[in-house]
Scaffold this active site. Structure first.
Site, PDB file in Angstrom:
ATOM      1  N   ALA A  61       0.684  -1.160  -0.128  1.00 39.01           N
ATOM      2  CA  ALA A  61       0.132  -0.148   0.104  1.00 39.01           C
ATOM      3  C   ALA A  61       0.836   1.331  -0.006  1.00 39.01           C
ATOM      4  CB  ALA A  61      -0.861  -0.001   1.109  1.00 39.01           C
ATOM      5  N   GLY A 106       0.244  -5.907   0.404  1.00 42.04           N
ATOM      6  CA  GLY A 106      -0.850  -5.666  -0.666  1.00 42.04           C
ATOM      7  C   GLY A 106      -0.058  -6.223  -2.003  1.00 42.04           C
ATOM      8  N   GLU A 109      -0.189  -9.865  -1.841  1.00 45.67           N
ATOM      9  CA  GLU A 109      -1.575 -10.552  -1.714  1.00 45.67           C
ATOM     10  C   GLU A 109      -2.112 -10.518  -3.157  1.00 45.67           C
ATOM     11  OE1 GLU A 109      -3.640  -9.221   2.480  1.00 45.67           O
ATOM     12  OE2 GLU A 109      -2.649  -7.615   1.206  1.00 45.67           O
ATOM     13  N   GLU A 129       2.282  -6.218   7.482  1.00 50.71           N
ATOM     14  CA  GLU A 129       1.311  -5.263   7.989  1.00 50.71           C
ATOM     15  C   GLU A 129       1.157  -5.152   9.675  1.00 50.71           C
ATOM     16  OE1 GLU A 129      -0.511  -6.498   3.906  1.00 50.71           O
ATOM     17  OE2 GLU A 129       0.832  -7.282   5.725  1.00 50.71           O
TER      18      GLU A 129
END
Length: 253
Positions: A61, A106, A109, A129
């Site tokens: 992110a 992310g 992911e 995270e």
């Protein structure tokens, strides 16, 4: 699109993250463009998700953007991010991620959202995270245990540690490890092998594997049987068997 490029390689469409100056950090704009790009793959039979950044697949992110968000801003951004990850997971054809450099948070992911991950020797993956007070929110808490098992997922998610390429392959975090700089080429080649097969059979096999993962064996075998029936009564089966008998490449209808 400024942060996403679409490239065609015969039956394979490459969706390339092109926010190179920021390591493909997932901003609201990039997430929006990624979701839109998944709807533009045309008649592709496989997709490669790649990066145009030299040292990263995706660093996760955009924390500089998030540092400016209020609580309300986080809530407004959340459905946009969920839609982007869901759009990759829900692509109707197999997805191969081509990973080099950092694939964190992310970014990892996104790779996990596909079917297969090809990583080069420079790859570093992880879900860090918890180090900054966040829970993985792009599917990591669900996709990683399914890929690598509960213990490996707990190790990575609860410690937030980074994992280099060789260990990542050993732990099952990536599927194929290739020399530095060859991840995209290898991913396109792998996607091409998939795309050469029956589209009906590939789709049904993929459906059976995904639907059958979280049910008991008996239910999973019923799902497989339904997929088998859908394939065996298709024109693809008729063409595939005939091509084999006639010793020629199939021309999938």
């Amino acid at each position: 699109m400024s942060d996403i490029s679409l490239l065609r390689h015969g039956p394979v469409t490459e969706i390339r993250l092109d926010r190179a100056g920021a390591g493909n950090a997932l901003s609201t704009a990039l997430a929006t463009e990624l979701a839109a790009a998944t709807g533009e793959i045309g008649d592709a039979r496989a997709v490669v998700l790649s990066s145009g950044a030299p040292r990263a697949f995706c660093v996760g992110a955009d924390l500089k953007e998030r540092d400016r968000l209020t609580d309300a801003g986080f809530m407004a951004q959340r459905p946009i991010f969920r839609q982007a990850f869901a759009a990759v997971r829900d692509l109707p054809v197999p997805v191969v991620a081509a990973v080099h450099g950092y694939a964190l948070g992310g970014g990892f992911e996104l790779a996990l959202s596909g079917d297969l991950i090809v990583a080069d020797e420079t790859a570093v993956v992880g879900l860090p995270e918890t180090r900054i007070g966040i829970v993985p929110g792009g599917g990591g808490t669900q996709l990683l245990p399914r890929r690598a098992g509960a213990a490996v997922a707990a190790d990575l998610i609860l410690t937030g540690r980074h994992v280099r390429a060789e260990e990542a392959q050993r732990l099952g975090l990536v599927d194929r490890l290739v020399p530095a700089g060859t991840d995209v080429e290898a991913a396109i080649e792998l996607a091409g092998l998939i795309a050469a097969n029956s589209p009906v059979a590939v789709a049904q096999a993929r459906h059976a594997m995904r639907r059958g993962f979280d049910v008991d064996l008996a239910a999973g075998l019923d799902i497989e049987d339904s997929a088998w029936r859908a394939a065996v009564f298709s024109d693809d089966r008729r063409e595939g068997v005939r091509a084999f008998v006639e010793r020629r490449p199939p021309n999938w209808p």
